[in-house]
Design a protein around this motif. Structure first.
Motif, short mmCIF file in Angstrom:
data_model
loop_
_atom_site.label_atom_id
_atom_site.label_comp_id
_atom_site.label_asym_id
_atom_site.label_seq_id
_atom_site.Cartn_x
_atom_site.Cartn_y
_atom_site.Cartn_z
N LEU A 97 -6.77 50.09 42.62
CA LEU A 97 -6.27 51.31 43.28
C LEU A 97 -4.78 51.48 43.03
CD1 LEU A 97 -8.21 51.02 46.64
CD2 LEU A 97 -8.59 52.71 44.83
N GLN A 141 -16.54 49.77 43.46
CA GLN A 141 -15.82 48.65 44.06
C GLN A 141 -16.62 48.00 45.17
OE1 GLN A 141 -12.20 49.99 46.15
NE2 GLN A 141 -12.90 52.07 45.80
N CYS A 170 -10.19 45.09 43.50
CA CYS A 170 -10.37 46.53 43.74
C CYS A 170 -9.09 47.13 44.32
CB CYS A 170 -11.56 46.77 44.66
SG CYS A 170 -13.11 46.14 43.99
N SER A 202 -14.70 57.01 45.38
CA SER A 202 -14.98 55.58 45.44
C SER A 202 -16.42 55.36 45.85
CB SER A 202 -14.07 54.90 46.46
OG SER A 202 -12.73 54.90 46.01
#
Length: 77
Positions: A18, A7, A14, A31
């Motif tokens: 999530l 991301q 992004c 991440s």
């Protein structure tokens, strides 16, 4: 299965990804922010967010929803 979400900082897609991963009850993932990494930028710059299974190298590009994530995760089993 070792999941990674690629991301960017300040990326509304992004943030949506999530939320989708939470809805799909995806297993724990790490991440990786591609900003300031030329190699990752070249690979993922136009594609983020991207979910990758490091074990199988399979990738799921945005856009995805909870059902698509669940189906993608099930294919790994």
């Amino acid at each position: 299965m070792r999941l990674v979400l690629f991301q960017r900082d300040e990326c509304h897609l992004c943030d949506l990804a999530l939320e989708v991963l939470a809805q799909a009850r995806a297993p724990e993932f790490s991440s990786v922010w591609i900003d300031h990494d030329n190699t990752l930028e070249a690979l993922y710059g136009e594609r983020v967010p991207v979910l990758r299974d490091d074990d199988s190298r399979r990738e799921l590009d945005w856009p995805f929803d909870a059902a698509k994530v669940a189906a993608w995760l099930a294919q790994a089993n």
